[in-house]
Enzyme design. Structure first.
Site, PDB file in Angstrom:
ATOM      1  N   GLU A 195      76.410  33.170   6.558  1.00  0.00           N
ATOM      2  CA  GLU A 195      74.919  33.769   6.801  1.00  0.00           C
ATOM      3  C   GLU A 195      73.813  32.557   6.334  1.00  0.00           C
ATOM      4  OE1 GLU A 195      74.001  37.468   5.463  1.00  0.00           O
ATOM      5  OE2 GLU A 195      75.532  38.507   7.125  1.00  0.00           O
ATOM      6  N   GLU A 318      81.484  40.264  10.947  1.00  0.00           N
ATOM      7  CA  GLU A 318      80.836  41.145  10.142  1.00  0.00           C
ATOM      8  C   GLU A 318      80.091  42.166  11.306  1.00  0.00           C
ATOM      9  OE1 GLU A 318      78.350  40.654   6.605  1.00  0.00           O
ATOM     10  OE2 GLU A 318      79.297  38.947   6.121  1.00  0.00           O
TER      11      GLU A 318
END
Length: 514
Positions: A195, A318
Site C-alpha cells: 500500500e 487483500e
C-alpha cells in the site's frame, strides 16, 4: 433478471427486468486451457492483533496448548485441511515498519518493536523469519514475504533475499547458517512494499514506480535466475491511474504481479457490527463485495493494454469483509465475528476470481486468524473454524483445475431501488476428470431455482455439499462451535445433461459431477 455472461476472463453484465423467471447457468464449452491457479486461495498473516501472537504462535514454553516450536498444532491441522497454497507475512502496513534482522538469532537478544499501526503494542520479535518460514514448511504452503520499502532500504531487502534463498557462501547465507538453518528456503513470492499509496509511504504512483524499479533491480541478477515472483504494491480499489502508471512505467521483466486491495465495507467511518447488522447493511456489504467483479475487469483491461500476452498477473492480496471490532476488544486489533454474511462474501468473491483466472493468478483473504474475515478464531486452548473457513474448504476443489466458462442469467436480489445478481457461480474440471460447480445465492430471504445446462459435459453421478443456516447472522462461538457447518446437499436433480437446483436463501453449494 440480471444476465451475467462469464466467458473465459471477461464478464459482461447487463440488466433487464423480466419478472417471475428462474436463474440459469450454462456450461458453454469443454474446459479451456485456463487454469484456476491454486494461489487464488491464499491467506494473509500480519502482525496485527492476535493473528500471530496468541493466534498462530503461542511460544515454545507454552505447556497448556499443543504446539510445534511454538506454533499451534490445531491451527496447522485446520489450515492443512484447507490446502492453503501460500501465506503472506509480515504485513500489511506492518511490513513497511518491519526490519527483518531484528527477528533472527537468539530470541532473548532480539530488540522489541512498537506496533504503531495496530494498537500501539510492544512486540518482542520472538516470531521472525525462521519461525515463519519453518511454519510454512509445517503447513506445506509457500511463503509470500512482504518487503519493507516504506522505512527500509534497498540493501535491507536485497540482504533478506540472500539470507533466505542463497545456498552458496555469502555474508547473509553464512549468517543464516549461524542461526541454525543450513539449506535456504527458496522463497519465490516477494512483495515490494505494501500500500505504497497509503501506510507504505503515501507515495504517488509515479514515484513508487521508480522506487519499485530500483528495489526490483537489486533483489535479483540480470536474468532473475532465482525465479523471484516480484509483486508491485498495487491500487487501492478503483484507483485505475495507479495500475496504468505501474504497467506503463515498469518493464515486464522486472515485475510478475501487480497487487489490488479491496474490502467489502459498508462505510469506512461507520462500518457496522459484524453480527447485529440490518438488512440494509447486508445489501450494502454485498454491493461492495460484488464491486470486486468490476474492479477485476477494469484493472485487467488496463493490464491487457500494456501486457497483451499476460506476462504480469493480477494479485488481489487483500480482500474480505471489514466491520467494527467486537465490543470490549482493542480497536486496533480488528477482531470481528464471522457470520453467514461472510460466507456470502467468500463464495461470491472466489467465483469472481475463478471466472477471471486468465489474469487473476493469486489472492489473499484478510486475515487468517482472529483478524477481519478470519477462517480461524482462538481463545486460550480453544479454536474454532468460521463459515468463511467452510467456504474455502468446499471451494478447494477448484485449485489448479481447468476453468469451464459459464453463461449465467441471474434473478435479481433487490433492496429498495437497487438490485444485485442473486446468483453467482463458477465451474472447473480437475485432473481426475471431476467437474465442480459452485453456486451462491446471496438473497437473504428468497430461495432460488436454478436451471443448469451441462452442454457437452456428460456425467453419471451427482453429489453436493451446502453451507447455510437459519439466518444470515448465525455464527460459530466457542460455546457452540458447529452452529454453521456444511452438510450433504440433496436439492439438485439431474436428467440427461440438465440439473435443476433448488438453492435456499443465503447458501453456498458445491456440486461434483463424475
Amino acid at each position: 433478471m440480471i444476465n451475467v455472461k462469464l466467458n473465459l476472463s471477461v464478464a459482461l453484465l447487463s440488466v433487464s427486468m423480466l419478472a417471475h423467471s428462474q436463474s440459469s447457468i450454462k456450461l458453454t464449452d469443454p474446459p479451456t486451457e485456463i487454469t484456476i491457479n491454486k494461489h487464488i486461495y491464499g491467506h494473509f498473516a500480519e502482525h496485527l492483533g492476535r493473528c500471530i501472537y496468541d493466534g498462530f504462535y503461542v511460544g515454545e514454553a507454552n505447556d497448556s496448548i499443543a504446539h510445534t516450536n511454538g506454533v499451534r498444532n490445531d491451527v496447522v491441522e485446520a489450515l492443512k485441511k484447507l490446502q492453503i497454497p501460500n501465506l503472506r507475512w509480515p504485513g500489511g502496513c506492518f511490513a513497511d515498519t518491519y526490519h527483518w534482522k531484528d527477528g533472527i538469532g537468539p530470541k532473548e537478544g532480539r530488540p522489541s518493536i512498537v506496533n504503531n499501526w495496530w494498537g500501539g503494542v510492544t512486540e518482542d520479535n520472538s516470531f521472525g523469519t525462521h519461525d515463519f518460514l519453518n511454519m510454512c514448511e509445517l503447513l506445506e504452503t509457500e511463503p509470500y514475504l512482504a518487503g519493507n520499502v516504506g522505512s527500509g532500504e534497498v540493501q535491507e531487502l536485497a540482504d533478506w533475499v540472500q539470507y533466505v534463498n542463497f545456498a552458496g557462501e555469502s555474508p547473509m547465507s553464512d549468517l543464516r547458517r549461524e542461526n541454525g538453518r543450513e539449506k535456504p528456503w527458496n522463497v519465490r513470492f516477494w512483495g515490494v512494499g505494501n500500500e505504497a499509496w497509503g501506510c507504505g509511504g503515501n507515495m504517488t504512483a509515479e514515484y513508487y514506480s521508480d522506487i519499485y524499479r530500483k528495489y526490483a533491480t537489486f533483489m535479483a541478477d540480470w536474468d532473475n535466475s532465482g525465479g523471484l515472483y516480484r509483486i508491485a504494491s498495487g491500487a487501492n480499489s478503483a484507483d485505475y491511474h495507479w495500475t496504468e502508471t505501474l504497467m506503463k512505467n515498469i518493464p515486464n521483466h522486472l515485475m510478475k504481479g501487480v497487487a489490488l486491495h479491496h474490502y467489502a465495507v459498508i462505510n469506512w467511518n461507520k462500518k457496522g457490527s459484524s453480527t447485529k447488522f440490518s438488512d440494509e447493511d447486508y445489501f450494502k456489504t454485498m454491493k461492495s463485495a460484488w464491486f470486486m467483479n468490476e474492479l477485476v475487469e477494469k484493472h485487467s483491461a488496463i493490464m491487457d493494454k500494456y501486457d497483451p500476452k499476460g506476462r504480469v498477473d493480477l494479485v488481489v492480496d487483500e480482500w474480505g469483509g471489514w466491520y467494527e471490532v467486537e465490543p470490549e476488544t482493542n480497536p486496533g486489533f480488528l477482531y470481528q465475528q464471522n457470520t453467514m454474511r461472510d460466507a456470502m462474501i467468500a463464495g461470491m468473491t472466489l467465483n469472481i476470481f475463478n471466472n477471471h483466472a486468465k489474469r487473476v493468478k493469486m489472492a489473499n483473504l484478510a486475515q487468517t486468524i482472529n483478524v477481519l474475515q478470519a477462517v480461524i478464531l482462538t481463545k486460550g486452548k480453544d479454536m474454532l473454524v468460521t463459515p468463511t473457513y467452510h467456504v474455502m474448504e468446499m471451494y478447494k476443489v477448484h485449485q489448479d483445475a481447468q476453468l469451464i466458462p459459464i453463461e449465467l442469467q441471474s434473478d435479481s436480489y433487490k433492496y429498495g431501488d437497487e438490485e444485485l445478481p442473486a446468483i453467482s457461480a463458477s465451474a472447473s474440471k480437475d485432473k481426475q476428470g471431476k467437474v465442480h460447480i459452485s453456486v451462491v445465492n446471496i438473497d437473504p430471504k428468497g430461495n432460488r431455482k436454478v436451471s443448469l445446462d451441462l452442454g457437452s459435459i456428460k456425467a453419471k453421478s451427482l453429489t453436493g455439499r451446502i453451507l447455510t443456516a437459519e439466518n444470515l447472522r448465525e455464527h460459530n462461538t466457542f460455546e457452540q462451535p458447529n452452529t454453521v457447518f456444511p452438510t450433504e446437499y440433496k436439492g439438485a436433480k439431474m436428467k440427461d445433461n440438465r440439473i435443476d437446483i433448488e438453492i435456499p436463501a443465503h447458501s453456498v453449494i458445491v456440486l461434483e459431477l463424475i
